[in-house]
Design an enzyme around this catalytic site. Structure first.
Site, short mmCIF file in Angstrom:
data_model
loop_
_atom_site.label_atom_id
_atom_site.label_comp_id
_atom_site.label_asym_id
_atom_site.label_seq_id
_atom_site.Cartn_x
_atom_site.Cartn_y
_atom_site.Cartn_z
N ASN A 49 0.84 -1.20 0.00
CA ASN A 49 0.00 0.00 0.00
C ASN A 49 0.87 1.24 0.00
OD1 ASN A 49 -2.15 -1.78 0.37
ND2 ASN A 49 -2.18 -1.48 2.57
N HIS A 62 -5.35 1.28 13.26
CA HIS A 62 -5.97 0.21 12.49
C HIS A 62 -5.37 -1.16 12.86
CE1 HIS A 62 -6.54 3.59 9.33
NE2 HIS A 62 -7.53 3.60 10.21
N LYS A 72 2.81 -5.74 9.22
CA LYS A 72 3.15 -4.65 8.31
C LYS A 72 4.62 -4.25 8.46
CE LYS A 72 -1.49 -2.62 8.49
NZ LYS A 72 -2.29 -1.48 8.99
N TYR A 132 3.57 0.60 2.76
CA TYR A 132 3.35 -0.50 3.69
C TYR A 132 3.47 -1.81 2.91
CZ TYR A 132 -0.10 3.16 5.20
OH TYR A 132 -0.77 4.32 5.49
N ASP A 168 -12.21 6.93 11.09
CA ASP A 168 -11.39 6.99 12.30
C ASP A 168 -12.06 7.84 13.38
OD1 ASP A 168 -9.50 5.33 11.21
OD2 ASP A 168 -8.16 6.94 10.57
#
Length: 199
Positions: A49, A62, A72, A132, A168
């Site tokens: 990502n 997250h 990650k 990521y 969020d």
């Protein structure tokens, strides 16, 4: 490449060796073998990502259901961010604690976080670009968030006016997520990691 554990179990800071001359700079920003040696198992790469963020944007906190979760490997390729890892695993000795690392295009550090940990960052510069590497693909309905401004977490975001997504802003507090059974279990995360080591 230097890899050191953060105060949150399962999270690591990675500092690459940079080689520079009149042409510019070269570095290995990810090494499969070095990370596997530090973490105890390889990072299976399933998705990559990239995000571009306005200064003051806060993304996170997250996390994904475990199994399979989503480990990650995060770095900032342009600009700077304060990257934050939060332990959301019920039963973990570091549950509810967080640690942070400045990721930028000068030191070019990275952060690895294991499955079950929460992740977020605050952009310190305009147009900060974060990449990521992820161990599993995005799975709608299995990805969750915690309110990044939750006083119980007490994250010291470096902005007076954080820019948040609607998702969020509406994320539950840590206490609410715990009450509703949303959080991952430390034992399940440890078992999943142990199974990864045997593969």
């Amino acid at each position: 490449m230097r890899i050191r554990p953060l105060s949150v179990e399962g999270a690591f800071e990675v500092t690459p060796v940079q080689h520079g001359d009149a042409r510019g700079t070269f570095l290995e920003w990810y090494r499969f073998d070095a990370l596997a040696a530090a973490v105890g198992h390889p990072l299976d790469l399933a998705q990559a990502n990239l995000s571009v963020s306005a200064r003051g944007a806060v993304r996170g906190i997250h996390f994904a259901d475990v199994p399979p979760g989503q480990a990650k490997y995060v770095t900032c390729v342009s600009g700077a961010v304060l990257d934050v890892v939060v332990d959301l695993r019920l039963g973990s000795p570091t549950f509810g604690t967080w640690d942070s690392v400045r990721l930028d295009d000068t030191d070019r550090r990275a952060v690895y976080l294991a499955e079950g940990l929460g992740h977020g960052f605050c952009a310190l510069t305009e147009g900060a670009v974060v990449t990521y590497l992820c161990s599993s693909t995005y799975r709608p309905g299995h990805e969750h968030g915690i309110d990044p401004l939750d006083p119980e977490l007490g994250i010291a975001w470096p902005t007076d006016t954080p820019l948040l997504s609607t998702k969020d802003e509406q994320a539950p507090s840590l206490a609410r997520a715990r009450e509703t059974g949303l959080l991952p279990d430390h034992a399940a995360c440890s078992a999943y990691a142990a199974a990864s080591r045997r593969m």
